[in-house]
Each structure stands twice: as C-alpha cells, then as structure tokens.
Scaffold this motif. Structure first.
Motif, PDB file in Angstrom:
ATOM      1  N   GLU A  69       0.830  -1.205   0.000  1.00  0.00           N
ATOM      2  CA  GLU A  69       0.000   0.000   0.000  1.00  0.00           C
ATOM      3  C   GLU A  69       0.859   1.247   0.000  1.00  0.00           C
ATOM      4  N   GLY A  70       1.972   1.189   0.737  1.00  0.00           N
ATOM      5  CA  GLY A  70       2.869   2.337   0.794  1.00  0.00           C
ATOM      6  C   GLY A  70       3.504   2.660  -0.548  1.00  0.00           C
ATOM      7  N   GLN A  71       3.693   1.657  -1.394  1.00  0.00           N
ATOM      8  CA  GLN A  71       4.222   1.891  -2.735  1.00  0.00           C
ATOM      9  C   GLN A  71       3.132   2.355  -3.691  1.00  0.00           C
ATOM     10  N   LEU A  72       1.932   1.811  -3.518  1.00  0.00           N
ATOM     11  CA  LEU A  72       0.834   2.124  -4.432  1.00  0.00           C
ATOM     12  C   LEU A  72       0.295   3.544  -4.240  1.00  0.00           C
ATOM     13  N   PRO A  74       1.592   6.638  -3.487  1.00  0.00           N
ATOM     14  CA  PRO A  74       2.148   7.755  -4.253  1.00  0.00           C
ATOM     15  C   PRO A  74       1.962   7.605  -5.761  1.00  0.00           C
ATOM     16  N   ARG A  75       1.953   6.376  -6.250  1.00  0.00           N
ATOM     17  CA  ARG A  75       1.682   6.161  -7.669  1.00  0.00           C
ATOM     18  C   ARG A  75       0.259   6.595  -8.004  1.00  0.00           C
ATOM     19  N   PHE A  76      -0.667   6.195  -7.151  1.00  0.00           N
ATOM     20  CA  PHE A  76      -2.070   6.577  -7.330  1.00  0.00           C
ATOM     21  C   PHE A  76      -2.218   8.095  -7.344  1.00  0.00           C
ATOM     22  N   ASN A  77      -1.605   8.750  -6.367  1.00  0.00           N
ATOM     23  CA  ASN A  77      -1.714  10.210  -6.281  1.00  0.00           C
ATOM     24  C   ASN A  77      -1.156  10.891  -7.522  1.00  0.00           C
ATOM     25  N   ALA A  78      -0.063  10.341  -8.065  1.00  0.00           N
ATOM     26  CA  ALA A  78       0.537  10.929  -9.260  1.00  0.00           C
ATOM     27  C   ALA A  78      -0.374  10.798 -10.469  1.00  0.00           C
ATOM     28  N   ASP A 154       7.530   9.206 -11.523  1.00  0.00           N
ATOM     29  CA  ASP A 154       6.839  10.460 -11.243  1.00  0.00           C
ATOM     30  C   ASP A 154       6.164  10.444  -9.880  1.00  0.00           C
ATOM     31  N   ALA A 155       6.185   9.286  -9.205  1.00  0.00           N
ATOM     32  CA  ALA A 155       5.400   9.136  -7.987  1.00  0.00           C
ATOM     33  C   ALA A 155       6.042   9.785  -6.772  1.00  0.00           C
ATOM     34  N   ARG A 156       7.347   9.874  -6.756  1.00  0.00           N
ATOM     35  CA  ARG A 156       8.015  10.454  -5.580  1.00  0.00           C
ATOM     36  C   ARG A 156       7.932  11.969  -5.652  1.00  0.00           C
ATOM     37  N   ASP A 157       7.171  12.551  -4.753  1.00  0.00           N
ATOM     38  CA  ASP A 157       7.022  14.003  -4.722  1.00  0.00           C
ATOM     39  C   ASP A 157       8.368  14.631  -4.382  1.00  0.00           C
ATOM     40  N   PRO A 158       8.904  15.510  -5.227  1.00  0.00           N
ATOM     41  CA  PRO A 158      10.247  16.045  -4.996  1.00  0.00           C
ATOM     42  C   PRO A 158      10.365  16.878  -3.723  1.00  0.00           C
ATOM     43  N   LYS A 159       9.299  17.574  -3.323  1.00  0.00           N
ATOM     44  CA  LYS A 159       9.363  18.360  -2.093  1.00  0.00           C
ATOM     45  C   LYS A 159       9.482  17.442  -0.874  1.00  0.00           C
ATOM     46  N   THR A 160       8.703  16.381  -0.871  1.00  0.00           N
ATOM     47  CA  THR A 160       8.776  15.424   0.236  1.00  0.00           C
ATOM     48  C   THR A 160      10.135  14.741   0.264  1.00  0.00           C
ATOM     49  N   ALA A 161      10.612  14.354  -0.920  1.00  0.00           N
ATOM     50  CA  ALA A 161      11.903  13.667  -1.000  1.00  0.00           C
ATOM     51  C   ALA A 161      13.040  14.565  -0.522  1.00  0.00           C
ATOM     52  N   LEU A 162      13.002  15.847  -0.872  1.00  0.00           N
ATOM     53  CA  LEU A 162      14.049  16.767  -0.437  1.00  0.00           C
ATOM     54  C   LEU A 162      13.993  16.969   1.076  1.00  0.00           C
ATOM     55  N   GLN A 163      12.788  17.071   1.617  1.00  0.00           N
ATOM     56  CA  GLN A 163      12.647  17.237   3.062  1.00  0.00           C
ATOM     57  C   GLN A 163      13.188  16.006   3.796  1.00  0.00           C
TER      58      GLN A 163
END
Length: 228
Positions: A69-72, A74-78, A154-163
């Motif tokens: 679910e944790g992988q799915l 962010p993909r869903f949101n994208a 495209d699923a990894r939000d760059p703002k979240t990843a940078l934080q």
C-alpha cells in the motif's frame, strides 16, 4: 440532440460515441456560463474524480501484484492529481471545446490547469453516466496510456523527497521563497527558490507556485544526491 462538429471531433478523440450527447455538453460547460437551462459540470466533476480513482486503483493493483500500500499510494496520487488530468486534457484538445463565460475566456480559462483538470474529470463522469463503468474504464485507460506503467518515476514528490533527505542529515526542512512573478494574470510565470540550511539552493520557474516549488526541489535534490 446532436453534437456540434467540434464536440463530435472531441468525442472521437477520446474514443466514445455518446448516446446522450447532453452529458458531454454539460461536461464541457463551465460555471461561468451556466444557467438554469444550461447546467455546469461541477456535479459531473465530483463523480468523475471518484470514477477515475477507482479505475486507477484497480489498474495499479493489476500492474504490480507485489506492491505494498505504501508503494501504491504515491503512484495513485501521481495518476489522479489535477496536473495529470490537465495534461491529458491538453493532449485531447479539451480546452478548445470548453464552454466558458466571457470573463473566464478573456482571462485565459482554456489554458488554466485547475479548470482543465476539473473538466477532464467531468468528461470521465459523462462517459460513465452515458454507458457505465466499463466504458469509462476503457476511455480512462486509453487516455492515460503508458502513464500507469511509467508512474514510478513520477510518484516520488520532490518536495517530500528533499525534506526527507534534509532531515536524514539533521537539517531543518527546506524553505521556499517566491523570487518573482512575470507575465499576464491569465498566464503567469512564478520563480521560486528552495534553500537548505547548509546554504545550498536552486531556483525554478513554472506556471504555478506549486510546480515551481517542485521543479526547484527536484533540481536541488538531484544535485545533492549526485554530490553524495
């Protein structure tokens, strides 16, 4: 009721022949021009968002049977976010067939991301209301194309990843500063700078603040990871 030529062409592009043309007309009618005799697309937008979500959730489960679910999530949101809906809308030429009031038309409504994204969801609901879920699923999967298969990048939000990158190194969360805004009101370009506590920064420009923030975060994260 018969569809105008431009709407007939649009229906052909999305791959659905409407038995109830009034549904497509409503889906492309913005609130700025609606009336008692011409309802707008807001209720269809509400429904289309849910139909799109179900199609995408189902498609992701089938595409990767081992994903958690944790992988799915962010993909869903994208796949269902407004930017993606607007991107699909542009590819289909939805902006050219929208029914807009004069003020919205003069302010560049045919190019506005939120307006295009909402209308795309309304079109999905129109197909669903016209012919059921299977028809809506076929249209959505056709229009979203290979995005489902390539969504991981495209699923990894760059703002979240940078934080997360900053916090893992004991730094405070990044800060975002608006450095400029250019262009007309209906088509602005924002410049945003993201800064880390270690003094590193990157700037980027885009049509919305959110997109500019993401682009700046993506650029800074890429540079920091390359230096590691």
């Amino acid at each position: 009721m018969k569809l105008a030529a431009d709407l007939q062409a649009f229906a052909a592009r999305i791959g659905h022949e409407f038995s109830k043309p009034e549904l497509l007309i409503r889906a492309v009618t913005h609130a700025s021009i609606s009336s008692a005799s011409r309802p707008d697309n807001q209720r269809l937008e509400f429904l289309g968002d849910r139909v799109l979500g179900l199609v995408m959730a189902e498609a992701l489960l089938k595409a990767d049977t081992a994903a958690s679910e944790g992988q799915l999530a962010p993909r869903f949101n994208a796949l269902v976010r407004k930017e993606t809906c607007a991107e699909v809308a542009r590819e289909m030429g939805l902006g050219e067939v929208l029914k807009l009031g004069r003020s919205e038309m003069m302010s560049g409504g045919r190019r506005k991301e939120a307006l295009l994204g909402d209308a795309m969801e309304a079109v999905i609901a129109a197909v669903y209301s016209d012919a059921g879920f299977e028809a809506a699923r076929r249209v959505v999967l056709r229009l979203w194309g290979d995005r489902i298969g390539t969504v991981e990048a495209d699923a990894r939000d760059p703002k979240t990843a940078l934080q997360e990158w900053a916090q893992a190194r004991g730094m405070a969360p990044p800060t975002y500063l608006e450095r400029g805004r250019e262009g007309p009101d209906h088509q602005p370009v924002f410049t945003v700078e993201v800064c880390l506590a270690n003094g590193e920064s990157e700037a980027a420009s885009a049509g919305t603040k959110r997109q500019a923030e993401q682009a700046a975060a993506r650029a800074l994260l890429a540079r920091m990871e390359n230096q590691s």
